[in-house]
Write a protein that holds these residues in place. Structure first.
Motif, PDB file in Angstrom:
ATOM      1  N   ASN A   1      87.313   7.209  24.623  1.00 51.13           N
ATOM      2  CA  ASN A   1      87.401   8.212  23.556  1.00 51.13           C
ATOM      3  C   ASN A   1      88.796   8.834  23.520  1.00 51.13           C
ATOM      4  O   ASN A   1      89.416   8.947  22.463  1.00 51.13           O
ATOM      5  N   ASN A   2      89.292   9.210  24.701  1.00 48.41           N
ATOM      6  CA  ASN A   2      90.576   9.924  24.703  1.00 48.41           C
ATOM      7  C   ASN A   2      91.765   9.005  24.447  1.00 48.41           C
ATOM      8  O   ASN A   2      92.800   9.466  23.968  1.00 48.41           O
ATOM      9  N   MET A   3      91.576   7.700  24.707  1.00 44.81           N
ATOM     10  CA  MET A   3      92.635   6.762  24.321  1.00 44.81           C
ATOM     11  C   MET A   3      92.713   6.709  22.789  1.00 44.81           C
ATOM     12  O   MET A   3      93.806   6.741  22.213  1.00 44.81           O
ATOM     13  N   ILE A   4      91.556   6.674  22.129  1.00 45.14           N
ATOM     14  CA  ILE A   4      91.559   6.703  20.653  1.00 45.14           C
ATOM     15  C   ILE A   4      92.208   8.007  20.166  1.00 45.14           C
ATOM     16  O   ILE A   4      93.036   8.021  19.256  1.00 45.14           O
ATOM     17  N   LEU A   5      91.829   9.114  20.813  1.00 38.50           N
ATOM     18  CA  LEU A   5      92.353  10.425  20.410  1.00 38.50           C
ATOM     19  C   LEU A   5      93.878  10.484  20.531  1.00 38.50           C
ATOM     20  O   LEU A   5      94.564  10.948  19.603  1.00 38.50           O
ATOM     21  N   GLY A   6      94.412  10.019  21.655  1.00 34.57           N
ATOM     22  CA  GLY A   6      95.862  10.055  21.874  1.00 34.57           C
ATOM     23  C   GLY A   6      96.596   9.186  20.855  1.00 34.57           C
ATOM     24  O   GLY A   6      97.593   9.601  20.263  1.00 34.57           O
ATOM     25  N   ILE A   7      96.072   7.968  20.646  1.00 38.20           N
ATOM     26  CA  ILE A   7      96.711   7.038  19.697  1.00 38.20           C
ATOM     27  C   ILE A   7      96.648   7.634  18.286  1.00 38.20           C
ATOM     28  O   ILE A   7      97.631   7.606  17.532  1.00 38.20           O
ATOM     29  N   THR A   8      95.484   8.193  17.925  1.00 42.54           N
ATOM     30  CA  THR A   8      95.306   8.733  16.575  1.00 42.54           C
ATOM     31  C   THR A   8      96.201   9.945  16.351  1.00 42.54           C
ATOM     32  O   THR A   8      96.754  10.115  15.259  1.00 42.54           O
ATOM     33  N   MET A   9      96.337  10.784  17.379  1.00 40.27           N
ATOM     34  CA  MET A   9      97.219  11.950  17.229  1.00 40.27           C
ATOM     35  C   MET A   9      98.654  11.504  16.975  1.00 40.27           C
ATOM     36  O   MET A   9      99.328  12.034  16.084  1.00 40.27           O
TER      37      MET A   9
ATOM     38  N   ALA B   1     101.591  18.965  19.776  1.00 40.79           N
ATOM     39  CA  ALA B   1     103.029  19.264  19.657  1.00 40.79           C
ATOM     40  C   ALA B   1     103.843  17.970  19.623  1.00 40.79           C
ATOM     41  O   ALA B   1     105.083  18.006  19.554  1.00 40.79           O
ATOM     42  N   MET B   2     103.169  16.826  19.647  1.00 38.17           N
ATOM     43  CA  MET B   2     103.832  15.545  19.399  1.00 38.17           C
ATOM     44  C   MET B   2     104.486  15.577  18.008  1.00 38.17           C
ATOM     45  O   MET B   2     105.471  14.870  17.765  1.00 38.17           O
ATOM     46  N   LEU B   3     103.963  16.423  17.082  1.00 38.78           N
ATOM     47  CA  LEU B   3     104.552  16.470  15.731  1.00 38.78           C
ATOM     48  C   LEU B   3     105.989  17.016  15.745  1.00 38.78           C
ATOM     49  O   LEU B   3     106.902  16.299  15.311  1.00 38.78           O
TER      50      LEU B   3
ATOM     51  N   PHE C   1      94.210  21.544  24.081  1.00 36.52           N
ATOM     52  CA  PHE C   1      94.136  20.420  25.001  1.00 36.52           C
ATOM     53  C   PHE C   1      95.577  20.073  25.367  1.00 36.52           C
ATOM     54  O   PHE C   1      96.332  19.535  24.541  1.00 36.52           O
ATOM     55  N   ALA C   2      95.952  20.410  26.596  1.00 32.39           N
ATOM     56  CA  ALA C   2      97.348  20.287  27.010  1.00 32.39           C
ATOM     57  C   ALA C   2      97.794  18.825  27.022  1.00 32.39           C
ATOM     58  O   ALA C   2      97.021  17.924  27.372  1.00 32.39           O
ATOM     59  N   ALA C   3      99.058  18.615  26.651  1.00 32.03           N
ATOM     60  CA  ALA C   3      99.631  17.260  26.660  1.00 32.03           C
ATOM     61  C   ALA C   3      99.524  16.645  28.057  1.00 32.03           C
ATOM     62  O   ALA C   3      99.335  15.435  28.196  1.00 32.03           O
ATOM     63  N   THR C   4      99.613  17.472  29.101  1.00 32.87           N
ATOM     64  CA  THR C   4      99.514  16.937  30.474  1.00 32.87           C
ATOM     65  C   THR C   4      98.121  16.336  30.720  1.00 32.87           C
ATOM     66  O   THR C   4      97.989  15.338  31.418  1.00 32.87           O
ATOM     67  N   LEU C   5      97.079  16.974  30.140  1.00 34.59           N
ATOM     68  CA  LEU C   5      95.717  16.428  30.314  1.00 34.59           C
ATOM     69  C   LEU C   5      95.544  15.156  29.492  1.00 34.59           C
ATOM     70  O   LEU C   5      94.875  14.211  29.924  1.00 34.59           O
ATOM     71  N   MET C   6      96.158  15.125  28.299  1.00 37.03           N
ATOM     72  CA  MET C   6      96.113  13.884  27.506  1.00 37.03           C
ATOM     73  C   MET C   6      96.794  12.761  28.274  1.00 37.03           C
ATOM     74  O   MET C   6      96.276  11.651  28.362  1.00 37.03           O
ATOM     75  N   LEU C   7      97.937  13.073  28.877  1.00 42.71           N
ATOM     76  CA  LEU C   7      98.648  12.052  29.661  1.00 42.71           C
ATOM     77  C   LEU C   7      97.774  11.571  30.814  1.00 42.71           C
ATOM     78  O   LEU C   7      97.670  10.369  31.073  1.00 42.71           O
ATOM     79  N   LYS C   8      97.124  12.512  31.493  1.00 36.87           N
ATOM     80  CA  LYS C   8      96.245  12.138  32.609  1.00 36.87           C
ATOM     81  C   LYS C   8      95.198  11.120  32.134  1.00 36.87           C
ATOM     82  O   LYS C   8      94.991  10.081  32.761  1.00 36.87           O
TER      83      LYS C   8
ATOM     84  N   ASP D   1     103.105   5.935  27.411  1.00 35.07           N
ATOM     85  CA  ASP D   1     104.564   6.037  27.598  1.00 35.07           C
ATOM     86  C   ASP D   1     105.127   7.223  26.811  1.00 35.07           C
ATOM     87  O   ASP D   1     105.951   7.985  27.307  1.00 35.07           O
ATOM     88  N   LEU D   2     104.653   7.358  25.548  1.00 37.82           N
ATOM     89  CA  LEU D   2     105.168   8.453  24.701  1.00 37.82           C
ATOM     90  C   LEU D   2     104.798   9.824  25.269  1.00 37.82           C
ATOM     91  O   LEU D   2     105.630  10.731  25.324  1.00 37.82           O
ATOM     92  N   TYR D   3     103.538   9.979  25.702  1.00 32.35           N
ATOM     93  CA  TYR D   3     103.147  11.286  26.265  1.00 32.35           C
ATOM     94  C   TYR D   3     103.849  11.530  27.599  1.00 32.35           C
ATOM     95  O   TYR D   3     104.151  12.667  27.952  1.00 32.35           O
TER      96      TYR D   3
END
Ligand code: NAD
Length: 289
Positions: free
Chosen positions: A165-173, A278-280, A230-237, A261-263
């Motif tokens: 789920n969170n891989m989809i979320l990160g890619i979609t963001m 904040a990737m935007l 949802f902190a970028a560090t948790l998305m990276l994790k 890699d991007l996160y």
């Protein structure tokens, strides 16, 4: 019912508080000695889990979960149910489930989505792996701490569902942010882009419900200076856990790899602990390369 609760951080503390408020006798332990309203502070892991038919863990990672499992399993009652709500690697989840079975315990891996707000409001979603019997025991507690619990199959499958789920979320963001940054440079205003995309085939949760552009769509961290959320560090994790799992089973995840890699670069370059949306501004400040 006595519940031993280990790990009373940002997520664990409100979850334990909600269980206590629902009438359970919660005995909480955290290495930092955190006190939680309504929860009896246990001096050791042993004191928290002794004679408890339910043991819940909410810990930072798989290594700490394995360490805590080694500490608690010798003191847990036979037949008790171990519910791990942390986000950890699939292998650690399966290893701890095996150890629990060998000690005569039931177990469920039950990572959550919904963040700190969901933990406080008792509206988390639980993604669960383990036997039907273990899930049936844990379900009434999920109903207190959350609003949805999905049984995804055997041990480790809750963690598998979470990282997928969170891989989809990160890619979609990232895709959503790229499109907004491109629209900016093409002279298309953000509100018009939102009005089109949110009702067209490019719609997504990241655009419609959690828009990374301030002032557009429902309120989100972008309207609050990108404070998580949802902190970028948790998305990276989570993206790194997905990569670890993908390597382990030889699965192709080209966009998952790129998102990780991007996160990774984002987290290294941005000293503040910003929301993952904040990737935007991060991408908007860059040029095509
Ligand atoms: P946190 O760091 O705030 O809490 C973890 C707690 O575990 C800390 O209080 C720490 O002192 C305690 N701890 C560490 N080692 C311990 C040990 N050996 N014995 C007892 N306690 C120990 O983290 P969090 O934000 O509460 O997240 C917990 C888990 O939930 C993580 O796996 C995270 O990935 C996941 N998660 C977090 C969020 C979120 O928005 N914060 C959302 C979904 C999932």
């Amino acid at each position: 019912m006595k519940i031993g609760f280990i790990g009373l951080g940002n997520m664990g503390a409100p979850m334990a508080r909600n269980l206590a408020a629902a009438g359970h006798e919660v005995h909480g332990y955290d290495i930092t000695g955190i006190l939680v309203e309504g929860v009896t502070q246990a001096a050791t892991v042993e004191a928290a889990v002794k004679d408890a038919p339910i043991i819940i863990t909410m810990l930072p990672n798989g290594a700490i979960l394995r360490e805590v499992a080694d500490q608690l399993l010798p003191h847990a009652s036979k037949g008790a149910c171990l519910i791990d709500c942390s986000t950890v690697d699939v292998d650690s989840a399966r290893l701890v489930a095996d150890l629990a079975t060998k000690k005569g315990l039931l177990s469920v891996d039950a990572p959550v989505s919904g963040g700190i707000g969901g933990a406080e409001a008792g509206t988390l979603t639980f993604m669960c792996g383990g036997s039907k019997d273990a899930f049936a025991i844990a379900k009434p507690l999920f109903e207190i701490m959350g609003q949805k619990a999905v049984h995804c199959g055997e041990a480790g499958n809750g963690q598998a569902a979470k990282i997928c789920n969170n891989m989809i979320l990160g890619i979609t963001m990232i895709g959503t942010c790229e499109a907004i940054a491109l629209a900016d440079k093409l002279g298309l205003d953000r509100q018009s882009l939102f009005d089109v995309v949110s009702t067209s085939s490019g719609y997504s949760w990241t655009m419609n419900a959690y828009c990374p552009a301030p002032g557009i769509g429902p309120k989100s961290p972008s309207d609050n200076g990108y404070k998580p959320g949802f902190a970028a560090t948790l998305m990276l994790k989570d993206l790194l856990l997905a990569q670890q799992a993908a390597k382990g089973v030889d699965a192709a995840t080209p966009l998952g790899t790129h998102a990780a890699d991007l996160y990774q670069t984002f987290v290294t370059e941005d000293l503040d602990d910003l929301d993952f949306s904040a990737m935007l501004p991060y991408l908007a400040a860059k040029g095509h390369s």
